[in-house]
Design an enzyme around this catalytic site. Structure first.
Site, PDB file in Angstrom:
ATOM      1  N   SER A 222       0.813  -1.218   0.000  1.00 27.75           N
ATOM      2  CA  SER A 222       0.000   0.000   0.000  1.00 27.75           C
ATOM      3  C   SER A 222       0.848   1.271   0.000  1.00 27.75           C
ATOM      4  O   SER A 222       1.819   1.404   0.742  1.00 27.75           O
ATOM      5  CB  SER A 222      -0.936   0.012   1.203  1.00 27.75           C
TER       6      SER A 222
ATOM      7  N   SER B 147      -0.669   4.174   0.689  1.00 26.81           N
ATOM      8  CA  SER B 147      -1.397   5.121   1.550  1.00 26.81           C
ATOM      9  C   SER B 147      -0.576   5.622   2.739  1.00 26.81           C
ATOM     10  O   SER B 147      -0.598   6.821   3.043  1.00 26.81           O
ATOM     11  CB  SER B 147      -2.704   4.500   2.033  1.00 26.81           C
TER      12      SER B 147
ATOM     13  N   LYS C  37     -13.648  -3.624   3.635  1.00 26.89           N
ATOM     14  CA  LYS C  37     -14.489  -2.469   3.320  1.00 26.89           C
ATOM     15  C   LYS C  37     -15.953  -2.682   3.713  1.00 26.89           C
ATOM     16  O   LYS C  37     -16.683  -1.713   3.942  1.00 26.89           O
ATOM     17  CB  LYS C  37     -14.396  -2.144   1.834  1.00 26.89           C
TER      18      LYS C  37
ATOM     19  N   ASN D 175     -14.370   3.127   2.783  1.00 30.36           N
ATOM     20  CA  ASN D 175     -12.906   3.068   2.736  1.00 30.36           C
ATOM     21  C   ASN D 175     -12.265   4.044   3.732  1.00 30.36           C
ATOM     22  O   ASN D 175     -11.051   4.195   3.729  1.00 30.36           O
ATOM     23  CB  ASN D 175     -12.397   3.358   1.318  1.00 30.36           C
TER      24      ASN D 175
ATOM     25  N   ASP E 198     -13.787   6.529  -2.467  1.00 30.77           N
ATOM     26  CA  ASP E 198     -13.423   5.909  -3.744  1.00 30.77           C
ATOM     27  C   ASP E 198     -14.176   6.574  -4.894  1.00 30.77           C
ATOM     28  O   ASP E 198     -13.618   6.823  -5.963  1.00 30.77           O
ATOM     29  CB  ASP E 198     -13.739   4.411  -3.725  1.00 30.77           C
TER      30      ASP E 198
ATOM     31  N   GLY F 150     -17.055  -4.379 -15.254  1.00 28.57           N
ATOM     32  CA  GLY F 150     -16.821  -5.026 -13.970  1.00 28.57           C
ATOM     33  C   GLY F 150     -18.089  -5.049 -13.141  1.00 28.57           C
ATOM     34  O   GLY F 150     -19.097  -4.400 -13.490  1.00 28.57           O
TER      35      GLY F 150
ATOM     36  N   ASN G  36     -20.422  -6.911 -17.874  1.00 31.84           N
ATOM     37  CA  ASN G  36     -19.690  -7.824 -17.008  1.00 31.84           C
ATOM     38  C   ASN G  36     -19.889  -9.242 -17.517  1.00 31.84           C
ATOM     39  O   ASN G  36     -20.953  -9.574 -18.074  1.00 31.84           O
ATOM     40  CB  ASN G  36     -20.196  -7.714 -15.561  1.00 31.84           C
TER      41      ASN G  36
ATOM     42  N   THR H 204     -20.402 -11.770 -15.891  1.00 27.07           N
ATOM     43  CA  THR H 204     -21.516 -12.393 -15.156  1.00 27.07           C
ATOM     44  C   THR H 204     -22.726 -11.478 -15.302  1.00 27.07           C
ATOM     45  O   THR H 204     -22.815 -10.446 -14.619  1.00 27.07           O
ATOM     46  CB  THR H 204     -21.158 -12.576 -13.667  1.00 27.07           C
TER      47      THR H 204
ATOM     48  N   TYR I  46      -3.808   0.909 -10.320  1.00 25.26           N
ATOM     49  CA  TYR I  46      -2.677   1.835 -10.225  1.00 25.26           C
ATOM     50  C   TYR I  46      -1.331   1.129 -10.337  1.00 25.26           C
ATOM     51  O   TYR I  46      -0.307   1.779 -10.515  1.00 25.26           O
ATOM     52  CB  TYR I  46      -2.758   2.696  -8.961  1.00 25.26           C
TER      53      TYR I  46
END
Length: 552
Positions: free
Chosen positions: A286, A288, A340, A361, A381, A406, A429, A431, A491
């Protein structure tokens, strides 16, 4: 107005020519959030020279603008991350300044000078409240305030009043503070009083408490003139005028530096040090902790952001029963996978965004009226998606579509962001049931694949992929030819096949690294109530995400 948030400072320049400040600029900008341009002190008062002085001030500050917030132009994609905001002040003679105010013509000229500050795009405009007794002057001020609202909406207004050479009774001080609200137009109100000795240095703070009861949305700035008023600068939480030790003289007697004020606030407990962390599992990668830690240091707050190992837990129960979370100095946390949703039951309250998206988040620690701790769940987010897109898509009334790829939690954040941007939503997606669930929750349609014929009839302005980089998704040529803005939330790696295709096809792109620092800046601003040092956070992320060959 986070620009005037808690523990923010503006540095008052008192040179006859801003070029004289050049040798001090590096030191001054390190711990200030805004520079005050005192136009009444500039030796050459010609209009063109004043404009040139503002431009020179901005240019001199840019290499040193550590605390600079993001300055963006919606719809243009244009951003500045190294521009310290400017407070434009025309302080009149009766208000402890130098600008002439003996005649109605002088007052009219003063409003002309303020109008120039608006046209120069200064981020904050100081408007004295003392000149409304005369009907002509009051009408002129009303026109200025209308112009600020209708044409210069990005400029914040700071109503101000100085009581010089005498004391003001509490009732008068309260009335003067009310006038600084500029009939409800001001974003901040600054009242500066005089007192006889140090014992009276709290009189402005007392007036501010009364003022806030009737003006809760206006930032109060309350000070007392002179050395006897130094304590008032400790008591004033928001947007405090400061000097700097590097300067050859102070702009006003009694001024302190930001470092002196913060050291006192930490020492007396008014700014208690807090601990922050990131909650997740297998999160050694991470960025962050580095990003948030650098930001907290840049803005001069005494808080700590723990390294990733501090709250790297498989079961969220380990975290909520641990020392970090239960300690009095716990300030909040970033939350990432897989917690989350797991952390939601431990929150006292959550935001509308969390309820819509179904995950959070950000843990925010709040204090209730009785001093007990309240835990608030937030989701930034979606802001990390919305903010960069808002800067790249032009405003139009025509219906436009965001195609979202997605079906997981980030896709839900993307759908919420697109909804807030006024974009129609279409989901794709592998699915179909997940795509249908998104459509049922956030509205919109579903396509079976990127080659679905239904896409041909839609104005797809944005494509947001929340798929793993390993999926290797790319767009059909017909869709790419429409030049949508292409957003990939990954990212790492910095570039994906989708982004490489979009760049080659001439599309605007948003990388996952930008989402990371955008949502992180939003977190910091929620935790601290002040603007985030956007460039510092961006640069920290890029140092961690850019491939080695792309590093500057």
């Amino acid at each position: 107005a986070r620009t005037m948030g808690p523990h923010t400072f503006f540095l008052s320049l008192s040179f006859g020519d801003v070029e004289e400040a050049g040798e001090y600029m590096g030191a001054m900008c390190a711990d200030t959030d805004m520079l005050e341009f005192r136009m009444d002190l500039i030796a050459d008062q010609s209009r063109h020279h004043l404009v040139s002085q503002i431009q020179s001030l901005r240019l001199m500050a840019r290499p040193h603008a550590t605390r600079a917030p993001l300055l963006a132009s919606p719809g243009s994609g244009s951003v500045l991350t190294d521009a310290l905001p400017v407070l434009y002040t025309c302080r009149t003679a009766h208000q402890a300044g130098k600008y002439p105010d003996a005649t109605p013509a002088d007052t009219d000229a003063m409003y002309d000078a303020l109008a120039l500050g608006l046209r120069c795009g200064c981020e904050v405009l100081d408007v004295e409240s003392a000149w409304d007794a005369d009907p002509a002057a009051a009408a002129r001020r009303a026109r200025l305030l209308d112009d600020a609202r209708d044409t210069h909406g990005s400029t914040l207004l700071l109503g101000s009043h100085h009581v010089v050479g005498r004391t003001a009774a509490p009732a008068e001080a309260a009335a003067l503070f009310d006038k600084c609200a500029l009939d409800g137009r001001a974003h901040g109100a600054k009242l500066v009083l005089s007192c006889d000795d140090e014992a009276g240095a709290g009189c402005a703070a007392d007036a501010a408490r009364v003022f806030q009861k009737t003006h809760p949305d206006v930032v109060p700035v309350h000070l007392v003139l002179g050395d006897v008023g130094q304590r008032s600068r400790m008591l004033n939480t928001f947007f405090t005028p400061v000097t700097h030790g590097a300067l050859p003289f102070k702009a006003a007697p009694g001024q302190l530096s930001a470092q002196e004020i913060m050291a006192n606030r930490v020492a007396d407990g008014s700014v208690p040090a807090k601990n922050f962390c990131i909650l997740g599992h297998n999160i050694s990668y991470s960025v962050s902790p580095a990003m948030q830690g650098a930001a907290l240091r840049a803005v001069g707050l005494p808080h700590t952001f723990e390294d990733a190992a501090a709250a790297d837990v498989e079961d969220v129960e380990q975290f909520v029963t641990g020392d970090l979370f239960t300690a009095d100095d716990f300030g909040g946390a970033c939350v990432t996978i897989p917690h989350k949703q797991n952390i939601l039951p431990y929150m006292d309250e959550v935001s509308d965004a969390v309820r819509a998206i179904g995950s959070m988040n950000t843990i925010v620690v709040q204090e209730t009226a009785d001093g007990t701790r309240k835990l608030f769940g937030e989701n930034t987010d979606w802001r990390g998606i919305r903010n960069p897109l808002a800067r790249k898509i032009a405003a139009t009334s025509a219906p436009r579509v965001a195609l979202i790829l997605g079906g997981g939690g980030t896709a839900r954040a993307a759908a919420y962001a697109a909804q807030q941007l006024g974009l129609d939503r279409v989901y794709c997606n592998r699915t179909p049931a997940k795509a249908a669930e998104l459509a049922a929750t956030f509205g919109g349609g579903v396509v079976s694949s990127l080659d679905d014929a239904a896409l041909a009839d839609l104005d797809v302005a944005v494509v947001i992929s929340t798929l793993p980089a390993a999926a290797g998704v790319t767009l059909p040529a017909a869709l790419l030819a429409r030049r949508p803005v292409v957003f990939d939330v990954n990212y790492k790696p910095y570039s994906t096949p989708l982004l490489e295709q979009a760049v080659a096809g001439g599309c605007e792109v948003v990388r996952g690294s930008e989402m990371l620092w955008e949502q992180g800046a939003a977190q910091l601003e929620i935790w601290t109530g002040r603007t985030a040092p956007y460039g510092v956070m961006r640069d920290t992320v890029l140092r961690n995400c850019l491939p080695e060959e792309a590093m500057p």
